[in-house]
Design an enzyme around this catalytic site. Structure first.
Site, mmCIF file in Angstrom:
data_model
loop_
_atom_site.group_PDB
_atom_site.id
_atom_site.type_symbol
_atom_site.label_atom_id
_atom_site.label_comp_id
_atom_site.label_asym_id
_atom_site.label_seq_id
_atom_site.Cartn_x
_atom_site.Cartn_y
_atom_site.Cartn_z
ATOM 1 N N LYS A 78 42.906 36.071 44.457
ATOM 2 C CA LYS A 78 44.002 35.134 44.199
ATOM 3 C C LYS A 78 44.294 34.385 45.494
ATOM 4 C CE LYS A 78 48.703 35.145 42.189
ATOM 5 N NZ LYS A 78 49.784 35.970 41.597
ATOM 6 N N SER A 153 51.411 34.481 36.981
ATOM 7 C CA SER A 153 50.931 33.465 37.890
ATOM 8 C C SER A 153 49.466 33.658 38.306
ATOM 9 C CB SER A 153 51.800 33.451 39.147
ATOM 10 O OG SER A 153 51.650 34.652 39.876
ATOM 11 N N SER A 177 53.036 38.952 36.732
ATOM 12 C CA SER A 177 51.930 38.018 37.006
ATOM 13 C C SER A 177 50.527 38.588 36.963
ATOM 14 C CB SER A 177 52.137 37.354 38.359
ATOM 15 O OG SER A 177 53.057 36.314 38.219
HETATM 16 N N1 GLN Z 1 56.767 34.835 35.751
HETATM 17 C C1 GLN Z 1 57.561 35.467 36.756
HETATM 18 C C2 GLN Z 1 58.203 34.433 37.649
HETATM 19 O O1 GLN Z 1 57.906 33.271 37.488
HETATM 20 C C3 GLN Z 1 56.739 36.449 37.546
HETATM 21 C C4 GLN Z 1 55.916 35.840 38.615
HETATM 22 C C5 GLN Z 1 55.110 36.850 39.359
HETATM 23 O O2 GLN Z 1 54.997 38.008 38.936
HETATM 24 N N2 GLN Z 1 54.584 36.441 40.483
HETATM 25 O O3 GLN Z 1 58.982 34.772 38.486
#
Ligand code: GLN
Length: 470
Positions: A78, A153, A177
């Site tokens: 990532k 994400s 994410s």
């Molecule tokens: N979807 C969640 C957010 O936007 C989690 C994001 C993540 O786990 N990095 O905060």
């Protein structure tokens, strides 16, 4: 069969017995990347030259009978993981040209294990998002249907594994994410116990919630990969002491006699009927495998999203302050809308006069949510639930409605709030042939048990064998 279609386990065996070389394996991955990355937008940076050099090195070591756990295995990172000499963008314009001077601890461990790094994958900028659409480099697309989001994400990481560009990929999970993209791509994704994997060198989102984990094709691969990255790190004071463990040892123990709880609040209103049906089928499978299923209650679940979307932006506003760039000729306008929204929200909830009303309250709720889990784990060994209240949605469907987007995290955020581990595994497909996942949650440090439960389910259902039709 092309070599990029293998699991880590299969590739390890093939390399060891000299059925093929790491160079051949890496070349097949690179071919797949070249063919499908223009369509799927999975990678931001492809490190072809470095990958082939590492593969040559790996082949030499294999010939010399070296035995490293990921020797010659091509993986993707990532683009939130600092990589020495390789651009690390967080998919954000602010860091578009940033080249780190050092490797994140996890990257170092992966390299030391002999892996081949294929490149850096797309994500929601700064890891803010649930769909991958917040990337300043354009959204990644779901290989099961390119009109749909791949989940975020860790969008590009999931896409790279699901489309067989890489054998496995790293991710981060602050509120879902890893698990959400895993479930949207028919993959296995682990959000480990908070502190079990070093965060050193990973661009921080929300420091009390961030966890580092992996996306793989199978549970066994996930356990193998986790065994390499888990462990204490002197550069990250929040890592837990080393608890040496072989995470693959209980994979085939089964679930007979285990007590598995179903938190009723996770099945409340708002759950899509197809997701519910797949979850109920999964419960039946566990029953047939001999698990004892019981209904349980986590009464503060409903407050999870509210607490998360106060604690997380508060920490984001602090972590992103260092990137304002105004001293270095950058404009604040380099930040995308979602980052700005979170910086403003977090600055507000931490400001004097509002701190007690918002941040402190949210932290009190955090304790209540954590206590809910502690109490339930006195009665059951693990919990299961859907990962996302809905199947994958169409690109653009929620992009202009942040609140609706935030609600897709309703079933994942409480795990981060409590700091416990959760494993997402494939649980079938919607009528439109889009993947749906379930998650298996456990006590702190119960990753081995989660792999055991996940593997029993996977071996019974075999969903991992189904591949997108690209
Ligand atoms: N979807 C969640 C957010 O936007 C989690 C994001 C993540 O786990 N990095 O905060």
């Amino acid at each position: 069969m092309n070599l990029n279609q293998l699991t880590i386990r299969q590739a390890k065996d093939g390399l060891k017995t000299k059925k093929f070389s790491s160079v051949e394996l890496t070349q097949d991955c690179l071919k797949q990347i070249k063919k499908f990355n223009p369509l799927l937008n999975s990678f931001i940076t492809i490190t072809e030259k470095g990958a082939l050099e590492s593969a040559v090195k790996a082949d030499k070591l294999i010939s010399g009978k070296q035995n490293l756990p990921l020797l010659g295995i091509p993986v993707a990172l990532k683009d939130l993981f600092s990589t020495k000499g390789i651009k690390t963008t967080a998919a954000a314009n602010v860091l578009r040209n940033y080249v780190p001077e050092y490797d994140a601890t996890v990257v170092k461990k992966i390299k030391d294990a002999g892996a081949v790094i294929l490149g850096k994958t797309n994500l929601d900028a700064w890891a803010h998002g649930s769909s991958g659409e917040n990337s300043d480099f354009g959204p990644a697309k779901n290989p099961w249907n390119t009109e749909y989001v791949p989940g975020g994400s860790s969008s590009g990481s999931a896409v790279s594994v699901a489309s067989e560009m890489s054998l496995a990929a790293t991710g981060t999970d602050t509120g879902g994410s890893i698990r959400l993209p895993a479930s949207f791509n028919n993959l296995v994704g682990l959000k480990p116990t908070y502190g079990r994997v070093s965060r050193f060198g990973i661009i921080a989102m929300s420091s009390s919630l961030d966890s580092i984990g992996h996306l793989t094709k199978t549970v066994e691969d996930n356990a193998l990969f986790f065994g390499i990255t888990a462990g204490s790190d002197k550069f990250d004071a929040t890592t837990l002491p080393d608890l040496t463990e072989n995470f693959t040892k209980n994979l085939n123990t089964g679930v007979s006699g285990l007590k598995i709880g179903i938190p009723k609040e996770f099945l409340a209103s708002g759950l899509d009927s197809q997701v519910k049906a797949k979850f109920e089928a999964a419960v039946k499978t566990f029953e047939n495998l001999g698990a004892k299923i019981t209904g349980v209650s986590l009464p503060h679940t409903d407050y999870g999203i509210a607490a998360y979307y106060i604690i997380q932006p508060s920490e984001v506003s602090s972590n992103l302050a260092r990137y304002d760039g105004i001293r270095y000729g950058l404009y604040r306008s380099y930040f995308g809308d979602e980052a700005k929204r979170r910086i403003m929200l977090g600055t507000y909830t931490l400001s004097s006069g509002y701190y007690d009303a918002y941040y402190k309250k949210a932290m009190e709720v955090r304790t209540l949510i954590k206590n809910d889990f502690t109490q339930v784990f006195q009665k059951v060994d693990a919990l299961i639930s859907p990962v996302c209240p809905t199947p994958p949605w169409k690109l653009g469907e929620k992009a202009n409605d942040p609140l609706r987007m935030y609600l897709s995290d309703a079933l994942t955020v409480t795990v981060n709030i409590a700091g416990i581990p959760s494993l997402s595994v494939p649980a079938g497909f919607s009528a439109d042939n889009l993947p749906i996942g379930i998650q298996i949650m456990g006590r702190q440090l119960s990753e081995s048990l989660l792999f055991q439960i996940g593997n029993a389910f996977e071996r019974q259902t075999l969903y991992y064998k189904q591949k997108p039709n690209l």
